[in-house]
Design an enzyme around this catalytic site. Structure first.
Site, PDB file in Angstrom:
ATOM      1  N   GLU A  25       0.762  -1.178  -0.077  1.00 32.40           N
ATOM      2  CA  GLU A  25       0.118   0.167  -0.087  1.00 32.40           C
ATOM      3  C   GLU A  25       0.902   1.277   0.011  1.00 32.40           C
ATOM      4  OE1 GLU A  25      -1.685   1.585   3.592  1.00 32.40           O
ATOM      5  OE2 GLU A  25      -1.461  -0.242   4.353  1.00 32.40           O
ATOM      6  N   LYS A 160      -3.005  -1.664  15.794  1.00 29.80           N
ATOM      7  CA  LYS A 160      -2.704  -1.077  16.826  1.00 29.80           C
ATOM      8  C   LYS A 160      -3.767  -0.804  17.904  1.00 29.80           C
ATOM      9  CE  LYS A 160       0.693   1.698  14.989  1.00 29.80           C
ATOM     10  NZ  LYS A 160       0.533   2.300  13.325  1.00 29.80           N
TER      11      LYS A 160
HETATM   12  N1  PSU Z   1      -2.880   1.529  10.915  1.00 27.58           N
HETATM   13  C1  PSU Z   1      -1.637   1.447  11.123  1.00 27.58           C
HETATM   14  N2  PSU Z   1      -0.776   2.140  10.041  1.00 27.58           N
HETATM   15  C2  PSU Z   1      -1.599   2.597   8.832  1.00 27.58           C
HETATM   16  C3  PSU Z   1      -2.916   2.606   8.835  1.00 27.58           C
HETATM   17  C4  PSU Z   1      -3.452   2.038   9.842  1.00 27.58           C
HETATM   18  O1  PSU Z   1      -1.206   0.986  12.166  1.00 27.58           O
HETATM   19  O2  PSU Z   1      -0.653   3.097   7.983  1.00 27.58           O
HETATM   20  C5  PSU Z   1      -3.454   3.321   7.539  1.00 27.58           C
HETATM   21  C6  PSU Z   1      -3.774   2.067   6.559  1.00 27.58           C
HETATM   22  O3  PSU Z   1      -3.603   2.555   5.244  1.00 27.58           O
HETATM   23  C7  PSU Z   1      -5.070   1.836   6.848  1.00 27.58           C
HETATM   24  C8  PSU Z   1      -5.677   2.825   7.260  1.00 27.58           C
HETATM   25  O4  PSU Z   1      -5.869   1.135   5.746  1.00 27.58           O
HETATM   26  O5  PSU Z   1      -4.858   3.828   7.768  1.00 27.58           O
HETATM   27  C9  PSU Z   1      -6.916   3.179   7.928  1.00 27.58           C
HETATM   28  O6  PSU Z   1      -7.477   4.320   7.880  1.00 27.58           O
HETATM   29  P1  PSU Z   1      -9.111   4.580   8.574  1.00 27.58           P
HETATM   30  O7  PSU Z   1      -9.009   4.070  10.090  1.00 27.58           O
HETATM   31  O8  PSU Z   1      -9.351   6.028   8.465  1.00 27.58           O
HETATM   32  O9  PSU Z   1     -10.093   3.713   7.754  1.00 27.58           O
END
Ligand code: PSU
Ligand code: MN
Length: 308
Positions: A25, A160
């Protein structure tokens, strides 16, 4: 092929030959780490995928084109622009394509584009999930919906604990997404190997992962599979250090009234600032570890499909 999709020639040739490819990604590059470590990490991850028998395809949106496979120059561009690049979730893709804009792909959009290109396995760091307090904010990452509907295996280091891990597992169960522990029965929590929650199944080899995922596809199930691979012991962070940083980041997030797509990048950036260089080093190591398992699994998957 989808009219908005560009598959890098090496990736296209590898897929056509039934050989292994691993999707990666771009939000982790632009929003997940500071420059220049983000670019260095992204290039190392590509190298590790190759060393473990697969071709890397870093995924992003550039000038309104969906890209499966980036050049090193494009990776550098994403790393340098950082947070200035729009974080692209499912709801953003059509508008970005229509306007000819750039987007950094999250787990959700990387899965979508990987699937369009015919890539089965994807490696990342952590996934989004159900946020703490979601019973009132309804903040649930689109990543969970995507895992429920798009047949791509996501290899991560768990989620996390900025998130509610218990509710995240409940949601995945509702969506029919198997959560696999790689070499463990416990759900890893990104910086730490343990979380107190159990995964659905433990698997110990890439062959086992590939077979389970191929079977899920053969059954005609639409969704993905979540492989949670714990951070190597030597790079894991002390639980108290990480928990203190997470609690402080969550409190600041609430005080500032941050919401929507800004929540996760804010929390990630604050946790990383509060824990200093140690958490960045851990983050980088766990991504390398996931790239290796994903490449080996892609190789095993390709063995299963080309021999039958
Ligand atoms: N959690 C992490 N590292 C990340 C992300 C989430 O520990 O880089 C990033 C990923 O790209 C994930 C996105 O798909 O954040 C999720 O964002 P949201 O919670 O807004 O859906
Ligand atoms: Mn959200």
């Amino acid at each position: 092929m989808n009219q908005y999709l560009d598959i890098h020639p090496e990736v296209a040739a590898t897929l056509a030959a039934g050989k292994p490819v691993v999707a990666l990604e771009s939000t982790i590059i632009s929003h997940g780490m500071p420059y220049p470590q983000n670019v260095e990490t992204a290039l190392n991850v590509e190298r590790i995928v190759r060393e473990n028998g697969a071709v890397p395809a870093t995924i992003a949106v550039i000038g309104g084109r969906l890209k499966a496979g980036l050049t090193p120059e494009e990776i550098e561009y994403f790393g340098k622009k950082g947070q200035a690049i729009a974080k692209a979730s499912r709801r953003d893709l059509a508008v970005l394509c229509a306007r000819g804009e750039d987007g950094a792909t999250t787990v959700t959009t990387t899965m979508i584009i990987a699937h369009m290109a015919g890539i089965k396995i994807f490696a990342t760091g952590g996934i989004g999930g159900v946020h703490r307090g979601a019973e009132t904010t309804m903040d649930i990452s689109a990543d969970l919906e995507e895992l429920g509907q798009t047949p791509v295996m996501v290899v991560c280091a768990g989620a996390k604990s900025i998130l509610d891990l218990g509710l995240t597992l409940e949601y995945l169960e509702t969506k029919g997404v198997p959560v696999i522990g790689y070499g463990t029965e416990e759900l890893p929590a990104f910086y730490t190997r343990s979380s107190g929650f159990r995964v659905d199944y433990r698997m110990d080899t890439p062959e086992e992962l590939a077979k389970a995922f191929k079977t899920q596809n053969d059954l005609g199930f639409p969704g993905g599979m979540l492989v949670t691979n714990p951070i190597p012991e030597e790079y894991a962070m002390p639980l108290e250090t990480i928990n203190a940083a997470i609690e402080q980041a969550l409190a600041e997030c609430n005080e500032k009234g941050i919401h929507g797509k800004e929540t996760t990048p804010f929390l990630l950036a604050r946790v990383s600032e509060l824990t200093g260089g140690n958490s960045l080093a851990s983050n980088i190591r766990l991504v390398y570890n996931n790239a290796k398992v994903a490449a080996q699994t892609a190789a095993a998957y390709s063995q299963l499909t080309t021999n039958n």
